[in-house]
Design an enzyme around this catalytic site. Sequence first.
Site, mmCIF file in Angstrom:
data_model
loop_
_atom_site.group_PDB
_atom_site.id
_atom_site.type_symbol
_atom_site.label_atom_id
_atom_site.label_comp_id
_atom_site.label_asym_id
_atom_site.label_seq_id
_atom_site.Cartn_x
_atom_site.Cartn_y
_atom_site.Cartn_z
ATOM 1 N N LYS A 50 16.662 -3.692 73.006
ATOM 2 C CA LYS A 50 15.202 -3.774 73.118
ATOM 3 C C LYS A 50 14.719 -5.177 72.740
ATOM 4 O O LYS A 50 13.777 -5.700 73.347
ATOM 5 C CB LYS A 50 14.531 -2.725 72.232
ATOM 6 C CG LYS A 50 14.656 -1.298 72.721
ATOM 7 C CD LYS A 50 13.955 -1.063 74.050
ATOM 8 C CE LYS A 50 12.453 -0.977 73.906
ATOM 9 N NZ LYS A 50 11.782 -0.640 75.192
ATOM 10 N N TYR A 70 20.569 0.116 70.296
ATOM 11 C CA TYR A 70 19.207 0.363 70.777
ATOM 12 C C TYR A 70 18.269 -0.801 70.462
ATOM 13 O O TYR A 70 17.669 -1.394 71.368
ATOM 14 C CB TYR A 70 18.679 1.666 70.172
ATOM 15 C CG TYR A 70 17.186 1.849 70.304
ATOM 16 C CD1 TYR A 70 16.569 1.819 71.556
ATOM 17 C CD2 TYR A 70 16.379 2.061 69.179
ATOM 18 C CE1 TYR A 70 15.186 1.988 71.676
ATOM 19 C CE2 TYR A 70 15.012 2.232 69.301
ATOM 20 C CZ TYR A 70 14.423 2.188 70.546
ATOM 21 O OH TYR A 70 13.067 2.351 70.661
#
Length: 491
Positions: A241, A237
């Site tokens: 990002k 994640y």
Amino acid sequence: MELGSITHFLQDKNVLVIGATGFLAKIFVEKVLRVQPNVKKLYLLLRATDAESATRRLHNEIMRKDLFRLLKENLGLKFNNFVSEKVTVVPGDISKEDLNLKDSVLRQEICNQIDVIVNLAATTNFDERYDVALGINTFGAKHILSFAKNCINLKVLVHVSTAYVCGERGGLILEDPCQLGVSLNGVPGLDVDVEKKVVDEKLKMLKEEGASEDEIKMAMKDLGMKRASVYGWPNTYVFTKAMGEMLVGTLKENMPVVILRPTIVTSTYREPFPGWVEGVRTIDSLIVAYGKGKLTCFLADIKAVFDVIPADMVVNAILVAMVGNADQRPCDMIYHVGSSVANPVRYLNLEDYNFRYFSAKPCKDKEGKLVKVSRVTILDNMSSFRRYMFIRYLLPLKGLELVNTAFCQYFQGMYLDIHRKIHIVMRLVDLYKPYLFFNGVFDNMNTEKLQIAAKQGEAEMDVFYFDPKMIDWEDYFMNIHIPGIVKYVVK
């Protein structure tokens, strides 16, 4: 920076909200519709193949939520007509070029009319499939930026990221725009195009080998965690990002772009009402597992600060940053929205709040019996945690397995229950260990300046509050957040 009225800015504006079914996006949509009913239009980009399925998602996944009950109460029978007038669904897919907008008329309308784009789209699963996370969190940011360049009246693009793009660096982590376009944790050699090639080659190989869908899914999950680890990020994640931010920094040119980095987002502090939350979000996994009696020991630096911020404060910060940076060229502002500098709370506080709350208001198990909780045993290093788990659980479990076999599965229920509890603890430790020992704090100088400018200007800070210093953490966790988790999450 001059900051005028937020509600005045929103009047007659067209706003494109990307990722509208997400937790923060729903709160953003509700807030705008409630505080400024004279907004011209909210275009909600939803992942869907056509307008019919997008409309279905709008009603099922957004408007039917308890979050909108205050707006419904205020508007009464006018609610549906109001939503029809103010909200336009946009079927699309940010992982595709041009956001996969197939309706050319709607696409041109958006390009001509949009004043603001707010990108709240993300897959937040720590161990998401690498191909999926790369498509949404990384290349999605690129595709949105490319689309934004065609919006002739665009005043600002707000890209919502996460404070943890810093990787596992400690100390004071700055809101530094000079980092944009480079590896945010300082590790050299990261190339986004190479990562895309790695994914494509792995998928091709798996398909040639005849791998099943489940095998492909697990291979993609493993690949994401492996690639994140190679470059110094704890999970897929935050890695993807971070790469999304890198692309924004590299490709934005003269576009007014604001990057907002929330820390750990929790339930609403005040609006539209306290305690609304959706899904199990980071530390909430620990709260839920503890309340259900499935978390009796854990691994953490009990004195460490964990940086949390209520969701409505994040949304308010988005709105104030949006107004404060509209039409500012060049604009490459970064805002940390968190509490670790202004009003820190520690894991020892969370442990205490959990014990006190669930001791006074225990959950019920599947049979309807009250779950009795006790103080969690906290281990402060991995070796002591493994030793504790072996002696306290794994060794007795092995003995129980042998007895269960000898007695023809008579103790099968007990065996499966203990095995399940061990699995939950180990999974939570694997996912959250980097954050349970995280020793960084997030500089919020830009965010403080934004607050000062808002207070000195005409911004309605009683409505668009986002100062974490106003939070009494004991009151928030005991009377707002944990009750909200119990109401909306615990099943």
